[in-house]
Design an enzyme around this catalytic site. Structure first.
Site, short mmCIF file in Angstrom:
data_model
loop_
_atom_site.label_atom_id
_atom_site.label_comp_id
_atom_site.label_asym_id
_atom_site.label_seq_id
_atom_site.Cartn_x
_atom_site.Cartn_y
_atom_site.Cartn_z
N ILE A 174 0.53 -1.24 0.07
CA ILE A 174 0.05 -0.23 0.04
C ILE A 174 1.03 1.07 0.02
O ILE A 174 1.91 1.17 1.14
CB ILE A 174 -1.01 -0.01 1.06
CG1 ILE A 174 -1.95 -1.24 0.58
CG2 ILE A 174 -2.13 1.44 1.36
CD1 ILE A 174 -2.13 -1.02 2.26
N GLY A 175 0.77 2.56 -1.31
CA GLY A 175 1.06 3.32 -1.12
C GLY A 175 2.91 2.98 -1.89
O GLY A 175 4.13 2.97 -0.94
N CYS A 354 14.32 18.66 10.29
CA CYS A 354 13.82 16.83 11.14
C CYS A 354 14.62 16.23 10.59
O CYS A 354 14.86 15.31 12.34
CB CYS A 354 13.07 15.84 9.77
SG CYS A 354 12.27 16.60 8.58
#
Length: 395
Positions: A174-175, A354
């Site tokens: 998924i993704g 980040c």
């Protein structure tokens, strides 16, 4: 003349400077100091702008060239370790000054939310140079790795071993991004993979990458999936789902997973349950993104699955981001004509902020394995994890 050309200026001795200096001093940061993590201010309006606009003002003023910092990653590490984002000045009247400025700002600046984002539909020219050959735009696993390529391959194999893949299994990704994980699973573990993405450009690249393998890349919203898989994996997508859709996400995983299947979720996580999103990150990097907490994941998954193990190796994201930053700077001369100088500053700020946040352990990176309850537990041969993160297993 661009604001980025402003020479370093003497700082004003006013209330805004005094408040900023006091707060930064708590983190061991000086204004116009000599340490790599100190700020060098180039526009005297910087202090009021940041105190008035918070995170958005800090990021945008950097993009505008109002301040410099030799080591942004260390700056953010110090700021977050000291908890400055939650602190207020010592004097109550200074707290009122900031609160009043922000209230005035909200009322008077009817800024059309022009999505004048240095937009994030970044070209493959950047990603193909910054990322590893598997085009992994997620955290690598650095326990034994000495290079970005080795760390990303170690991450891919870690996922495969946790899922205990066997030849002939059918796996849902998924993704799936550019198809690196799908390719790795199909080529090295002889499984059949269905990858879903909502990006036509990513679909095209993933299809080309996996052309000789048993891999199908669909341009499809994950919520429209009604199928049956032995294993499900999702890397770096849950951060974009949002709290309102967490329940749906796990419902989709449940209905598409066979009774004895496994589901591995790889996501950045927050140490607190909070629906707030950093305004700068929301505007320029991940619009509408929200970092899930342990509680978010537990509450959304408990009706569907047993949590078999929970692995935190968020410190490795710091190393990954700094490796991306090094490659970004090295490749900049080759791609500079395709982007603005302001974009370069935006991306520099993003990668370093980040990295500092992961180093301060302010945000986390989790791999969570779910099942419907496996007798004797999964992971009969779990990877050795000493020095590679914190691992929590239930059995």
């Amino acid at each position: 003349m661009s604001s980025s050309c402003i020479e370093e200026v003497s700082v004003p001795n006013d209330d805004w400077y005094r408040i900023a200096a006091e707060l930064l001093g708590r983190a061991g940061i000086e204004i116009n100091g000599s340490a790599p993590s100190d700020l060098r201010v180039k526009n005297p309006l910087f202090f009021k702008r940041v105190l008035q606009e918070g995170s958005l003002g800090l990021g945008e003023s950097y993009m505008d060239g109002w301040w410099e910092c030799e080591r942004l990653d260390i700056f953010f590490h110090k700021v977050l370790r000291a908890g400055l984002e939650k602190q207020l000045p010592h004097h109550f009247k200074d707290t009122l000054r900031i609160a009043g400025a922000r209230l005035f700002n909200l009322q008077s600046k009817k800024r059309a939310w022009i999505v004048g984002k240095e937009h994030y539909d970044l070209g493959n020219d950047l990603f193909s140079r910054m990322l590893d050959p598997y085009m992994q735009y997620s955290c690598g696993y650095w326990k034994e790795a000495q290079s970005l390529e080795a760390a990303q391959q170690a991450k891919l194999d870690l996922i495969c071993r946790k899922l205990e893949l066997e030849p002939g299994m059918r796996v849902l990704d998924i993704g799936c991004g550019w198809g690196g994980l799908a390719e790795y699973m199909a080529r090295n573990y002889q499984v059949s993979v269905v990858g879903v993405t909502i990006s036509a450009e990513q679909q095209k690249m993933a299809q080309a990458r996996c052309a000789d393998l048993d891999v199908e890349i669909r341009l499809q919203d994950y919520r429209d999936l009604h199928d049956s898989f032995d294993r499900i994996v999702s890397v770096g997508m849950f951060e974009h789902v949002g709290p309102k859709n967490y329940a749906t996400y796990f419902e989709v995983a449940d209905r598409n997973l066979k009774p004895n299947g496994r589901f591995l979720l790889h996501t950045i996580g927050s140490k607190v349950t909070d629906h707030n999103v950093d305004p700068w990150i929301d505007k320029y990097i991940f619009p509408n993104g929200c970092l899930p907490s342990v509680r978010h994941i537990a509450e959304a998954s408990e009706k569907h699955f047993v949590m078999e193990d929970w692995h935190n190796f968020g410190a490795d994201y710091d190393t990954t981001l700094m490796a991306w930053y090094e490659r970004f700077l090295a490749s900049w001369p080759e791609i500079a004509d395709n982007y603005s100088e302001r974009f370069k500053r935006m991306f520099t700020y993003y990668l370093n902020a980040c990295a500092g946040a992961f180093r301060a352990r302010d945000i986390q990176l989790w791999q969570v394995v779910f099942s419907r309850g496996i007798e004797h537990g999964p992971l009969n041969n779990p990877p050795p994890l000493i020095g590679g993160g914190f691992y929590f297993r239930l059995h």
